[in-house]
Design an enzyme around this catalytic site. Sequence first.
Site, short mmCIF file in Angstrom:
data_model
loop_
_atom_site.label_atom_id
_atom_site.label_comp_id
_atom_site.label_asym_id
_atom_site.label_seq_id
_atom_site.Cartn_x
_atom_site.Cartn_y
_atom_site.Cartn_z
N LYS A 124 21.30 20.73 17.17
CA LYS A 124 22.36 19.54 17.69
C LYS A 124 23.90 20.00 17.12
O LYS A 124 24.83 19.96 17.54
CB LYS A 124 21.95 18.41 17.71
N GLN A 155 17.59 10.16 15.80
CA GLN A 155 16.50 11.22 16.26
C GLN A 155 15.16 10.51 16.15
O GLN A 155 14.84 9.79 14.85
CB GLN A 155 16.68 12.05 15.14
N ASP A 208 22.10 9.00 24.07
CA ASP A 208 20.85 9.42 24.43
C ASP A 208 20.56 8.46 25.91
O ASP A 208 19.46 8.61 26.45
CB ASP A 208 19.78 9.18 23.45
#
Length: 280
Positions: free
Chosen positions: A50, A94, A119
């Site tokens: 990422k 994460q 997200d």
Amino acid sequence: MSAQIINGKDIAAALRQDIAKRVSALPDKSGLAVILVGDNPASHIYVSSKIKACAEVGIVSYEHALPASATETDIRHVIQNLNVNPKIHGILLQLPLPDHLAGVQESLVQAIAPNKDVDGLTITNAGKLFLGMKDGMVPCTPQGSLRLIKSVRENLSGLKAVVIGRSNLFGKPMAQLLLAEHCTVTTAHSKTSDLPALCRSADILVCAIGKPRLVKAEWVKPGAIVIDVGINRLETGKICGDVDFDSVQQVAGYITPVPGGVGPMTIACLLLNTLNAASA
Ligand code: NAP
């Protein structure tokens, strides 16, 4: 007849190119903060890819690596600081967190400011998706999967879609996105009876199960669009999806490969969500 392969790598590359152009036109740099707790090797790999992808499109990334021993308070403190930091437009925690934090994982995700929740996992963004509001942040993998579907068929109205999997991260938002496209959507899961027959009725079959090659050719309607979200590591070390690619590609009209299908789209959509947060 063999299915047309939907090349997620190429579609994601084109999307990233477009994002890079739009990022360079922004008056201020856009910033993504990535919080990584502990030393889960898979999470480390995901986070570095990422961060690399951010650099390629000109998004500045800030990695916050915390030890596995970090407490809920430590992580909450980092999130709260990032929520009010004007250089940060997107915050990514994460997942999964280390085992001792499993019980507070959801509450930590909810601590992220909804306008920085790239997200799309906060209640605000999930609620906006559910209500059909267009100004929320949509989770990256379902958003990328829908783009792949629409790369081969723009108008999905009236099609029958089956989504296997009902996770908050993928299955539920995917079903909402397809519903918003006027599909007739069924969500299947481990308790669904006669899954093969249900799948055979689908014009669009989306598989997010986590079971290597579970979906066989006999489950697929001839000509269907098959999206394979699964990432399974075999004993050989090879990665495969939830769909038995070799046999299903003989029946389907369109199919995504693993790797090279949904995976690259997830990262591209993360960059897009960060860009959109920075442009808002
Ligand atoms: P998850 O939370 O474990 O959910 C799996 C879903 O599959 C559950 O709803 C489960 O049903 C259902 N299921 C399990 N076994 C089944 C069976 N035999 N028949 C029918 N349904 C079954 O997983 P997830 O986070 O949604 O991820 C699913 C897969 O996608 C994983 O392989 C993951 O690695 C992959 N993934 C890929 C990306 C990407 O970027 N490509 C991103 C996210 C996830 P129940 O609810 O009844 O247990």
